[in-house]
Design an enzyme around this catalytic site. Structure first.
Site, PDB file in Angstrom:
ATOM      1  N   CYS A  53       0.795  -1.227   0.000  1.00  0.00           N
ATOM      2  CA  CYS A  53       0.000   0.000   0.000  1.00  0.00           C
ATOM      3  C   CYS A  53       0.829   1.279   0.000  1.00  0.00           C
ATOM      4  CB  CYS A  53      -0.961  -0.018   1.186  1.00  0.00           C
ATOM      5  SG  CYS A  53      -1.970  -1.509   1.190  1.00  0.00           S
ATOM      6  N   HIS A  85      -2.277   8.019   6.149  1.00  0.00           N
ATOM      7  CA  HIS A  85      -2.648   6.772   5.482  1.00  0.00           C
ATOM      8  C   HIS A  85      -4.044   6.362   5.954  1.00  0.00           C
ATOM      9  CE1 HIS A  85      -1.824   3.202   3.159  1.00  0.00           C
ATOM     10  NE2 HIS A  85      -1.929   2.393   4.195  1.00  0.00           N
ATOM     11  N   HIS A 145      -9.762   2.399   0.208  1.00  0.00           N
ATOM     12  CA  HIS A 145      -8.332   2.105   0.247  1.00  0.00           C
ATOM     13  C   HIS A 145      -7.948   1.519  -1.099  1.00  0.00           C
ATOM     14  CE1 HIS A 145      -4.410   1.034   1.260  1.00  0.00           C
ATOM     15  NE2 HIS A 145      -4.579   0.338   2.370  1.00  0.00           N
TER      16      HIS A 145
END
Lengths: 396, 321
Positions: free
Chosen positions: A157, A288, A323
């Site tokens: 990620c 994040h 996400h």
């Protein structure tokens, strides 16, 4: 002193729509855009994902979307890139899944699985290389004029964030003249089931840094930005600089971040030192902020160590666009780029009350940013990767 | 100005002899080295052969190098990476369904999982990057590691590669009609790790000075020539000084382009084609090329071209010469 590197153009395709204006509007509205989606496996119930609409595949979605946004960003930057004689252009892509959709389609056909069709699962036989992790990059590069090649980074990620850092370094070293930096990932049954098996998914809109937060919502996106050296640009176009980069590894656990946040602290402090600024100089923080218990606690701990009593305006993009895995770092960079251009920190959607143990919380309304502000964007990924990017907005 | 680093240690797992499997696919597999148990590596039970090979070369190289600071990094490249784990997880998913598939394997369906396990075992907390791709990606991993060390981003870095050819990969290549033809190098498995340290760390290993240039994927000869000239210029080496030309390109038509360009530029240099010596061993060919260059007599030109891009590396100096 190393040359300044500037963001000069960008394009995005995600659950918020196509293009920077739609994207920014969605961020300012701060309303979740998650919906149900047929991912192609009748046993899978993906009720809260954030995917572009329409989502009708012609070939491999990752390749198609990546090519679209890279072309869009390059077209926007054409007036600037054409000022250079034979610019050396490289494509750098962050993706955690690459050609996984193609892999899945072929594997299921060969395994005679019932779920061999459906949206997002391509039909037909693609070249073997296109199903690899660098497959979409290579396919997109064939459509673009990348004189200096196309390279993929995969750190889960934080992939696109690392790609931005690498682009900055190569521009500063004079290895390339124009960097097209992109992030792309597409959800598939494989990916959704994987995150669901880890109990990481919230079946309602995600609520980062909130009390009782339950997990993330998966999203899809393709994002591209064009970066160039300041010395190759007219001063009036040098609006947002990628001013610093830091990368680290927790070396702690494959899926769970180090609760102390020390790995992210190292990355953040490296980025700040790289840009020769102090933590107190940061006006905007793009976190994040996945909405999972462990990630947000880790980030909270890291932010407390780095910022102390200082409270930058904080934003989290994932409640709106989900996400987007390997593309997430590019999504956050897109938010920061626009926020610094427009001197406005966008609000973050909040469904649950703030976690009282986390001092720094996302904004719940827009906030003006001073001209020449600094912003920090953080990304973390499976395997313990942490990346921090420092941005500087020019005086208006 | 070159990138100057110390090659503190290295460890390689080389392809074994050429064999044919039951489908008559010619393949050079890794030997029995993977069967050896590595100390402290019980945690690696969920790694597939790709992961175990990567972890093994990293651990062995790190042991040879001596202790590495926490800020040391990891830079990895692999072409096929965790395909076998991906296939295994997908089979479980097909059989058990999304609601009951086990979570234990999913985290290992990432190319970086094995690298992360190595980072945990070796306590490497510095920059961590994974580059999917072949030998060209390995040279990018090497280049960015050296850049990071020279800029003070990290005091040391393990640069590692691993590629294995499992059942799924073979089926995938067969289905995509991408198995090597009779005029191409056979498939091969390999893994390699190099430990690079700062140039100021004078006690650790031979000193290397190199630079590189980037070029397009599937390049034509003029583009190859431009890239080679840029690499030479960056490394401060004249073409006539090149003693050795090492190609890691596996496609015959690209290899032919390389041969013509390098014969034109470097006339008297010795030529070596690693894929024809070792097989198509994926990303590891990039690191093997650097090691081969250190064993030469003088400056070397390493060429890696693929559908993604071209990397031309010039090793300008090596204290072993």
């Amino acid at each position: 002193m190393a040359a300044g590197v500037y963001i000069v153009a960008g394009d995005v395709l995600c659950g918020a729509g196509r293009g920077v204006e739609d994207f920014w509007h969605a961020m300012m509205q701060a309303q979740p855009l998650q919906r149900s989606c047929d991912l192609g496996d009748p046993r899978l119930d993906a009720t809260c994902v954030c995917v572009p609409e329409p989502r009708t595949p012609t070939g491999d979605l990752a390749t198609s979307w990546l090519t679209t946004v890279c072309s869009g960003a390059l077209t926007q930057a054409q007036d600037l890139t054409s000022r250079l004689r034979e610019p050396r252009v490289a494509l750098l892509v962050g993706s955690s899944l690459g050609g996984m959709s193609l892999f899945e389609a072929e594997h299921r056909r060969s395994a005679e699985s019932p779920s061999t069709s459906g949206i997002g699962i391509p039909t037909g036989t693609a070249p073997a290389w296109q199903a690899l992790y660098d497959g979409p990059t290579r396919a997109a590069a064939a459509e673009l004029d990348t004189r200096l090649g196309a390279w993929t980074l995969n750190t889960a990620c934080s992939s696109a964030a690392n790609a931005l850092g690498l682009a900055r370094r190569w521009l500063q070293r004079g290895r390339i003249d124009v960097a097209v930096v992109a992030g792309v990932d597409v959800i598939s049954p494989f990916v959704y089931a994987g995150f669901a098996s880890l109990r990481a998914i919230d079946d309602g809109p995600t609520s980062p840094f909130a009390e009782g937060r339950r997990g993330l919502n998966l999203g899809e996106a393709a994002v591209a930005m064009v970066l160039m050296r300041g010395s190759d640009l007219p001063e009036v176009t040098r609006l947002v600089e990628l001013a610093g980069y830091g990368s680290s590894c927790d070396a702690h656990h494959l899926t769970r971040p180090d609760a102390s946040g020390d790995g992210l602290v190292r990355a953040m402090r490296t980025a700040l030192a790289d840009g020769r600024v102090q933590a107190d100089d940061i006006a905007l923080l793009s976190a994040h902020a996945t909405g999972t218990p462990f990630n947000d606690s880790m980030e909270g701990a890291a932010f407390a160590k780095v910022f102390g009593a200082h409270t930058p305006a904080m934003h989290a993009a994932k409640p709106v666009v989900g996400h987007t895995l390997g593309a997430a770092g590019a999504i956050d960079a897109m938010v920061v780029w626009q926020a610094l251009m427009r001197h406005t920190a966008p609000p973050t959607f909040r469904r649950l009350p703030p976690d009282p143990t986390l001092a720094l919380q996302p904004l719940d309304r827009p906030q003006a940013l001073p001209a020449e502000s600094y912003a920090l964007s953080t990304s973390s990924g499976f395997g313990g990767s942490n990346v921090a990017l420092l941005f500087r907005g020019a005086r208006s | 100005m070159t990138l100057d680093v110390h090659l503190s240690a290295h460890h390689a797992l080389l392809p074994g002899p050429l064999l044919k499997d039951h489908d008559a696919v010619a393949l050079r597999r890794l030997g029995d080295a993977l069967a050896e148990r590595l100390p402290g590596m019980d945690r690696y039970s969920r790694l597939d052969r790709y992961g175990r090979a990567l972890a093994k070369v990293c651990a062995e190289a790190a042991t040879s190098a001596g202790s590495l600071p926490l800020e040391s990094g990891l830079s990895v490249a692999s072409l096929h990476s965790c395909e076998e784990t991906n296939a295994q997880f997908d089979l479980e998913l097909i059989a058990k369904g999304p609601r009951t598939v086990s979570p234990l394997l999913f985290p290992y369906t990432l190319p970086g999982a094995a690298a992360a396990e190595a980072a945990m075992h070796l306590r490497l907390g510095g920059p961590y990057r994974v580059y999917p791709g072949g030998a060209d990606a390995a040279l990018v991993a090497l280049l960015t590691a050296a850049e990071g060390i020279s800029e003070g981003e990290m005091p040391a870095c393990i640069v590692a590669t691993s590629d294995v050819v499992g059942e799924h990969t073979l089926r995938h290549l067969t289905h995509g009609r991408s198995l090597p033809g009779p005029s191409e190098p056979p498939l091969a498995e390999a893994a390699c790790a190099l430990v690079l340290r700062q140039a100021s760390d004078a006690s650790r290993g031979p000193m290397l000075a190199f630079e590189a240039a980037l070029g397009p994927g599937d390049p034509h000869e003029p583009e190859l020539e431009r890239t080679a000239h840029e690499a030479l210029e960056r490394a401060g080496v004249q073409a006539h000084e090149i003693e050795q030309v090492i190609s890691v390109t596996t496609r015959p038509e690209l290899a032919e382009h390389e041969r013509r360009v390098t014969e034109k530029i470097t006339r008297n240099a010795e030529r070596l084609s690693l894929p024809w010596r070792l097989g198509n061993a994926g990303a590891s060919l990039g690191l093997f090329a650097l090691l081969a260059a250190t064993e030469g007599q003088g400056p070397a030109l390493v060429l890696a071209t693929s559908g993604n891009g071209t990397v031309t590396l010039v090793l300008a100096e090596c204290s072993l010469w």
